[in-house]
Design a protein around this motif. Structure first.
Motif, PDB file in Angstrom:
ATOM      1  N   SER A  15       0.828  -1.204   0.000  1.00  0.00           N
ATOM      2  CA  SER A  15       0.000   0.000   0.000  1.00  0.00           C
ATOM      3  C   SER A  15       0.862   1.253   0.000  1.00  0.00           C
ATOM      4  N   SER A  16       1.945   1.234   0.794  1.00  0.00           N
ATOM      5  CA  SER A  16       2.841   2.384   0.869  1.00  0.00           C
ATOM      6  C   SER A  16       3.535   2.618  -0.462  1.00  0.00           C
ATOM      7  N   VAL A  17       3.967   1.528  -1.113  1.00  0.00           N
ATOM      8  CA  VAL A  17       4.619   1.643  -2.419  1.00  0.00           C
ATOM      9  C   VAL A  17       3.660   2.222  -3.448  1.00  0.00           C
ATOM     10  N   LEU A  18       2.404   1.765  -3.411  1.00  0.00           N
ATOM     11  CA  LEU A  18       1.395   2.259  -4.354  1.00  0.00           C
ATOM     12  C   LEU A  18       1.130   3.748  -4.141  1.00  0.00           C
ATOM     13  N   LYS A  19       1.050   4.159  -2.889  1.00  0.00           N
ATOM     14  CA  LYS A  19       0.811   5.575  -2.587  1.00  0.00           C
ATOM     15  C   LYS A  19       1.979   6.433  -3.067  1.00  0.00           C
ATOM     16  N   LEU A  20       3.204   5.943  -2.839  1.00  0.00           N
ATOM     17  CA  LEU A  20       4.377   6.694  -3.285  1.00  0.00           C
ATOM     18  C   LEU A  20       4.392   6.803  -4.802  1.00  0.00           C
ATOM     19  N   ILE A  57       6.673  12.335   2.811  1.00  0.00           N
ATOM     20  CA  ILE A  57       5.472  13.142   2.595  1.00  0.00           C
ATOM     21  C   ILE A  57       4.203  12.318   2.796  1.00  0.00           C
ATOM     22  N   ILE A  58       4.276  11.022   2.525  1.00  0.00           N
ATOM     23  CA  ILE A  58       3.069  10.203   2.660  1.00  0.00           C
ATOM     24  C   ILE A  58       3.095   9.297   3.882  1.00  0.00           C
ATOM     25  N   ASN A  59       4.238   9.200   4.546  1.00  0.00           N
ATOM     26  CA  ASN A  59       4.349   8.270   5.681  1.00  0.00           C
ATOM     27  C   ASN A  59       4.543   8.950   7.021  1.00  0.00           C
ATOM     28  N   LEU A 121      -1.370  14.161   2.052  1.00  0.00           N
ATOM     29  CA  LEU A 121      -0.738  15.474   2.106  1.00  0.00           C
ATOM     30  C   LEU A 121      -1.342  16.332   3.215  1.00  0.00           C
ATOM     31  N   GLU A 122      -2.650  16.254   3.370  1.00  0.00           N
ATOM     32  CA  GLU A 122      -3.306  17.020   4.439  1.00  0.00           C
ATOM     33  C   GLU A 122      -2.797  16.587   5.808  1.00  0.00           C
ATOM     34  N   HIS A 123      -2.652  15.274   5.994  1.00  0.00           N
ATOM     35  CA  HIS A 123      -2.137  14.762   7.263  1.00  0.00           C
ATOM     36  C   HIS A 123      -0.699  15.227   7.475  1.00  0.00           C
ATOM     37  N   TYR A 124       0.110  15.135   6.429  1.00  0.00           N
ATOM     38  CA  TYR A 124       1.515  15.533   6.522  1.00  0.00           C
ATOM     39  C   TYR A 124       1.644  17.012   6.873  1.00  0.00           C
TER      40      TYR A 124
END
Length: 459
Positions: A15-20, A57-59, A121-124
């Protein structure tokens, strides 16, 4: 249990790879491609620095101590574009209209990628506010009014630091123009975030909000629209009035103000945070725009129309009263005191973001004023510690404006380049010359010799 854990870990990793990958794909869109100029002639070209894209940025999420990082600026630029793909931008003459660029900017697949990464991005970008703003204790309408009145009264009584910084600059007109650039990202499409909150069926509350919205839009008369008044100011100051012409010169904190309003508007569960933030900005602008108007009149000797700021000094007194008496107080009566913490949070969060944006503006103006001293400092520091990074680039290669998380020594070894700090501050650096760049300060370069080698060293 171990097998299930391994499967869970693999799923999370995938999931993390897909988001990146989605983030990278979105960043590589033609609308964000490497430019050939520091200025954009069309609202559909908004260059980024893809080399700043990392999985942090996403993690993860920012802390208040990391706001000068290049990833903060990149993430704000990304989120800004994601929100603005929900909005209509059409160039005004004599700016050209490229139909293919228009189609590419609003491409459905591209915008879908943006919506996928938007919550990340909002969370980050905004999760850190939860650790800085604490809303404790029981609240009622009276305590809400007492708290907010105290804040607004302090603003009304305080001396304007903006007026002092702009008029006290070594180059007041340059400082004023840089201030206007930081406003332009929002003011040229003013109240667009507000539009997100008048859809649906909100009864009397969205109707009252709509009254504020149509004020901002000049009741359908384009020449009276607030964004048109701002365009007129820009033209009087000899600046471009085209949306995002100065895209590369927006600071991260200036972008964060616009993005925050979209964030709490696009996520309707944060509607009451939006109302609190909107109340702060409407009520405080009625106080601060007087100083902004005074500064522009003083610096330009009355040759620049200040109607935009003067209109806000008048109408935002009314908007502030409307927000409190026709929105906030009736909402609390209807929905109970449980909505007040969100109202307070929005009020205080936007105040904090505005304070941060103000201080970043002042820091940039001071750096611009003192640039010669930073050039002299570079000469004293050169050669005293190992170089961190050496780069060779060819003629016309351009570095999109960006920031660093540390103070850095920038030094030209061979060739020549233009070092860009603002549209009005471009310095030719030759071999054997350099400058110290404080952390968080926007800067870019363009190679003007056939080849140029420069190095960067953390100070």
């Amino acid at each position: 249990m171990l097998l299930n854990k391994n499967k869970s870990d693999k799923t999370e990793h995938s999931s993390s790879v897909l988001k990146l990958q989605t983030l990278i794909n979105y960043s590589k869109a033609s609308a964000f491609a490497q430019p050939c100029s520091f200025f954009t002639s069309t609202p559909y070209q908004r260059p980024l620095r893809p080399q700043d894209t990392t999985d942090t940025i996403i993690n993860t999420c920012l802390t208040i101590d990391e706001l000068s990082h290049s990833q903060h600026l990149l993430a704000q630029r990304l989120l800004f574009n994601i929100y603005e793909q929900d909005m209509v931008f059409l160039p005004k003459p004599p700016a050209p209209f490229d139909f293919n660029e228009f189609k590419d900017f609003y491409d459905p697949t591209h915008t879908a990628n943006g919506k996928t990464i938007r919550p990340l991005l909002e969370h980050y970008l905004y999760n850190w506010l939860k650790h800085e703003i604490h809303v404790n204790g029981p609240w009622c309408t009276e305590s809400f009014i007492a708290h907010t009145d105290k804040v607004l009264d302090a603003i009304a009584r305080s001396e304007s630091k903006l007026y002092k910084v702009l008029t006290g600059s070594r180059q007041p007109e340059r400082a004023a123009r840089f201030f206007m650039i930081q406003c332009a990202g929002d003011f040229l499409s003013e109240a667009s975030a507000m539009e997100r909150n008048v859809l649906g069926n909100g009864g009397q509350y969205t109707s009252e909000l709509f009254k504020i919205l149509i004020d901002e839009y000049g009741y359908g008369i384009d020449k009276k629209k607030h964004s048109t008044l701002f365009e007129n100011m820009l033209k009087d100051m000899g600046m471009s009035h085209h949306p995002h012409y100065y895209w590369q010169f927006y600071t991260a904190s200036a972008l964060s103000l616009t993005n925050y309003f979209h964030y709490v508007s696009a996520n309707h569960s944060e509607f009451f945070r939006y109302i609190g933030a909107m109340y702060y900005t409407e009520a405080s602008l009625a106080l601060t725009t007087r100083h902004q108007s005074d500064a522009i009149r003083t610096i330009f000797n009355g040759s620049v129309s200040t109607e935009y700021f003067d209109e806000h000094s008048h109408i935002d007194i009314h908007h502030g009263r409307m927000a409190l008496k026709r929105l906030i107080a009736p909402m609390i009566e209807s929905f109970g005191n449980r909505i007040i913490p969100d109202l307070i949070r929005g009020f205080e969060e936007f105040k904090l973001l505005q304070d941060i944006a103000d201080e970043e503006l002042y820091a940039h103006i001071k750096w611009h004023d003192d640039l010669n001293e930073y050039r002299a400092q570079a000469a004293t520091l050169h050669g005293k510690q190992p170089v961190d990074l050496k780069i060779t680039e060819q003629a016309h290669e351009l570095s999109v404006l960006h920031t660093h998380s540390n103070d850095e020594l920038f030094w030209v070894e061979s060739g020549e380049l233009d070092f860009v700090a603002s549209p009005d501050l471009i310095v030719r650096l030759r071999a054997g010359e350099g400058v110290v760049i404080p952390k968080g300060m926007l800067h870019g370069t363009c190679i003007v010799s056939p080849s140029c080698t420069y190095n960067v060293t953390a100070v």
